[in-house]
Enzyme design. Sequence first.
Site, PDB file in Angstrom:
ATOM      1  N   ILE A 160       0.576 -34.860 -67.635  1.00  0.00           N
ATOM      2  CA  ILE A 160       1.446 -34.095 -66.745  1.00  0.00           C
ATOM      3  C   ILE A 160       2.748 -33.821 -67.486  1.00  0.00           C
ATOM      4  O   ILE A 160       3.441 -34.757 -67.908  1.00  0.00           O
ATOM      5  CB  ILE A 160       1.710 -34.860 -65.439  1.00  0.00           C
ATOM      6  CG1 ILE A 160       0.406 -35.035 -64.654  1.00  0.00           C
ATOM      7  CG2 ILE A 160       2.744 -34.125 -64.588  1.00  0.00           C
ATOM      8  CD1 ILE A 160       0.531 -35.891 -63.411  1.00  0.00           C
ATOM      9  N   ASP A 199       3.604 -25.665 -61.570  1.00  0.00           N
ATOM     10  CA  ASP A 199       4.999 -25.862 -61.181  1.00  0.00           C
ATOM     11  C   ASP A 199       5.314 -27.355 -61.278  1.00  0.00           C
ATOM     12  O   ASP A 199       4.595 -28.109 -61.929  1.00  0.00           O
ATOM     13  CB  ASP A 199       5.276 -25.289 -59.781  1.00  0.00           C
ATOM     14  CG  ASP A 199       4.501 -25.987 -58.680  1.00  0.00           C
ATOM     15  OD1 ASP A 199       3.835 -27.013 -58.963  1.00  0.00           O
ATOM     16  OD2 ASP A 199       4.551 -25.510 -57.533  1.00  0.00           O
ATOM     17  N   ASP A 252      -0.775 -29.976 -59.185  1.00  0.00           N
ATOM     18  CA  ASP A 252      -1.743 -28.972 -58.710  1.00  0.00           C
ATOM     19  C   ASP A 252      -1.228 -28.204 -57.498  1.00  0.00           C
ATOM     20  O   ASP A 252      -1.985 -27.882 -56.581  1.00  0.00           O
ATOM     21  CB  ASP A 252      -3.092 -29.640 -58.388  1.00  0.00           C
ATOM     22  CG  ASP A 252      -3.705 -30.322 -59.600  1.00  0.00           C
ATOM     23  OD1 ASP A 252      -3.589 -29.766 -60.705  1.00  0.00           O
ATOM     24  OD2 ASP A 252      -4.284 -31.412 -59.446  1.00  0.00           O
ATOM     25  N   GLY A 268       5.029 -29.754 -59.186  1.00  0.00           N
ATOM     26  CA  GLY A 268       4.172 -30.668 -58.441  1.00  0.00           C
ATOM     27  C   GLY A 268       2.851 -30.891 -59.139  1.00  0.00           C
ATOM     28  O   GLY A 268       2.595 -30.371 -60.230  1.00  0.00           O
ATOM     29  N   ASN A 316      -3.149 -23.526 -65.604  1.00  0.00           N
ATOM     30  CA  ASN A 316      -3.986 -24.722 -65.585  1.00  0.00           C
ATOM     31  C   ASN A 316      -5.259 -24.436 -64.804  1.00  0.00           C
ATOM     32  O   ASN A 316      -5.301 -23.541 -63.960  1.00  0.00           O
ATOM     33  CB  ASN A 316      -3.221 -25.878 -64.918  1.00  0.00           C
ATOM     34  CG  ASN A 316      -3.986 -27.187 -64.958  1.00  0.00           C
ATOM     35  OD1 ASN A 316      -4.567 -27.547 -65.976  1.00  0.00           O
ATOM     36  ND2 ASN A 316      -4.010 -27.898 -63.841  1.00  0.00           N
ATOM     37  N   THR A 317      -6.309 -25.221 -65.094  1.00  0.00           N
ATOM     38  CA  THR A 317      -7.525 -25.175 -64.285  1.00  0.00           C
ATOM     39  C   THR A 317      -7.665 -26.505 -63.559  1.00  0.00           C
ATOM     40  O   THR A 317      -7.247 -27.547 -64.060  1.00  0.00           O
ATOM     41  CB  THR A 317      -8.774 -24.933 -65.151  1.00  0.00           C
ATOM     42  OG1 THR A 317      -8.930 -26.027 -66.067  1.00  0.00           O
ATOM     43  CG2 THR A 317      -8.665 -23.635 -65.925  1.00  0.00           C
ATOM     44  N   HIS A 318      -8.274 -26.457 -62.388  1.00  0.00           N
ATOM     45  CA  HIS A 318      -8.486 -27.672 -61.593  1.00  0.00           C
ATOM     46  C   HIS A 318      -9.882 -27.606 -60.971  1.00  0.00           C
ATOM     47  O   HIS A 318     -10.257 -26.570 -60.416  1.00  0.00           O
ATOM     48  CB  HIS A 318      -7.427 -27.784 -60.495  1.00  0.00           C
ATOM     49  CG  HIS A 318      -7.595 -29.009 -59.649  1.00  0.00           C
ATOM     50  ND1 HIS A 318      -7.286 -30.270 -60.111  1.00  0.00           N
ATOM     51  CD2 HIS A 318      -8.059 -29.176 -58.380  1.00  0.00           C
ATOM     52  CE1 HIS A 318      -7.565 -31.155 -59.162  1.00  0.00           C
ATOM     53  NE2 HIS A 318      -8.021 -30.518 -58.111  1.00  0.00           N
TER      54      HIS A 318
END
Length: 207
Positions: free
Chosen positions: A99, A148, A152, A150, A114-116
């Site tokens: 992170i 950002d 995800d 936070g 990003n990917t989640h």
Amino acid sequence: MPASRLVVLVSGSGTNLQALLDAIDAHPGGAEGFGAEVVAVGADRENIAGLERAEKAGIPTFVCPVKAYGSREEWDAALTAATAAHAPDLVVSAGFMKIVGKSFIDGFGGRFINTHPALLPAFPGAHGVRDALAYGAKVTGCTVHFVDGGVDTGPIIAQGVVEIRDGEDEAALHERIKEVERQLLVDVVGRLARHGYRIEGRKVTIQ
């Protein structure tokens, strides 16, 4: 219009990085036709397959291990500087398992993708696949989003849906999600680079 400059961050095998490289190579117009080129690959650890993929493709690499710095803030500043040295238009987290902090977000906010492996805002955090299974969800998938401050929580760019099969375990489901994730990431990065975009609140519009 010149191709957008991509810096890709990796922590492991680099399959998402490879998908981007393959898509750029396969495009009839190469990097200019695809809209983007990978100008550097960064990692948080040495001796990983993702770095080998970059070196094989002749792409510059850099490594910023957290343990090499006195604090997370120092690490974040070093990662920010190493990334900024390649003047990226977009930064892609391709399985980057750290992170980032305020310095990085301030430097690349609105440009860091990003990917989640879940359909955000459902199942954020490190165990999105496991959490969806434990909850009894019938569908899950993947999300490509801007990062950002936070976990995800950044604006969503695109999502892909994957149905959960009866009796499926976490590893099998995660593999199927990764297949969709790679295609979605390649599609999103190309479209953002070719067409441009704007972020208004939580809404991302590709021009």
